[in-house]
Design an enzyme around this catalytic site. Sequence first.
Site, PDB file in Angstrom:
ATOM      1  CG  HIS A   1      -0.171   0.231   2.518  1.00  0.00           C
ATOM      2  ND1 HIS A   1       0.606  -0.756   3.106  1.00  0.00           N
ATOM      3  CD2 HIS A   1      -0.065   1.316   3.316  1.00  0.00           C
ATOM      4  CE1 HIS A   1       1.142  -0.298   4.216  1.00  0.00           C
ATOM      5  NE2 HIS A   1       0.761   0.976   4.367  1.00  0.00           N
TER       6      HIS A   1
ATOM      7  CG  ASP B   1       1.340   5.382   4.711  1.00  0.00           C
ATOM      8  OD1 ASP B   1       0.862   4.227   4.714  1.00  0.00           O
ATOM      9  OD2 ASP B   1       2.399   5.682   5.282  1.00  0.00           O
TER      10      ASP B   1
ATOM     11  CG  HIS C   1       5.045   1.482   2.739  1.00  0.00           C
ATOM     12  ND1 HIS C   1       4.409   2.576   2.183  1.00  0.00           N
ATOM     13  CD2 HIS C   1       4.505   1.325   3.966  1.00  0.00           C
ATOM     14  CE1 HIS C   1       3.535   3.059   3.046  1.00  0.00           C
ATOM     15  NE2 HIS C   1       3.567   2.314   4.135  1.00  0.00           N
TER      16      HIS C   1
ATOM     17  NE  ARG D   1       9.125  -4.123  11.441  1.00  0.00           N
ATOM     18  CZ  ARG D   1       8.202  -3.312  10.946  1.00  0.00           C
ATOM     19  NH1 ARG D   1       6.945  -3.674  10.883  1.00  0.00           N
ATOM     20  NH2 ARG D   1       8.546  -2.123  10.495  1.00  0.00           N
TER      21      ARG D   1
END
Length: 193
Positions: A63, A65, A120, A130
């Site tokens: 996607h 942002d 990204h 993470r």
Amino acid sequence: MIDYMKEMDKLGMVIFKMLAHGLGLEDDFFFRKKFEEKEATYFRVSRYPPCPLPEKNVGIGIHSDPQTLTILHQDQVGGLQVLKDDKQWIGVRPLPNSFVINIGDTLEAWTNGRLKSVIHRAVVNKEKQRLSIAYFMSPTSNAIIECPPQLIHPIYNPRKYVPFTWAQLRHLLLTTKRVRGKAVALNKFFISN
């Protein structure tokens, strides 16, 4: 969390000032767009547990942002990847005491494509958990996203988007099917050649 948001707002305004200056605009160009509406600005904490088959799972899919600016803090595990030339995924190496700054689709439209939003994704790790904290900045709902004349050239860089408000884009984001890559909603304002 409220203190963290206030500090991210301050950092975002410094970044907006630097971007405006670098584009040859008045330093307060983005300040005047009223970023104080907190319904449009938010942060998301993402936890990605260890995954025994990381090649079969993605933490957050492909996607860009749609917001204006993203300030991302990621831990030392890593997992953020950006798409290079629509061909290759490149890992963004975490650096201690640093942030990753993403240009959003709204800022790409505001600058007539001079600044590009990045496609990204976040991938999972086989052995380690993470954690990332993303702070998304957007203007008030009635802010008009319109490229200033200084960034338009009739031959080399003609106007790419009709003016729209953040509320209009946000509405389309909620009512348009999401696809991989850049938000389809932004294409509704794109001026075809």
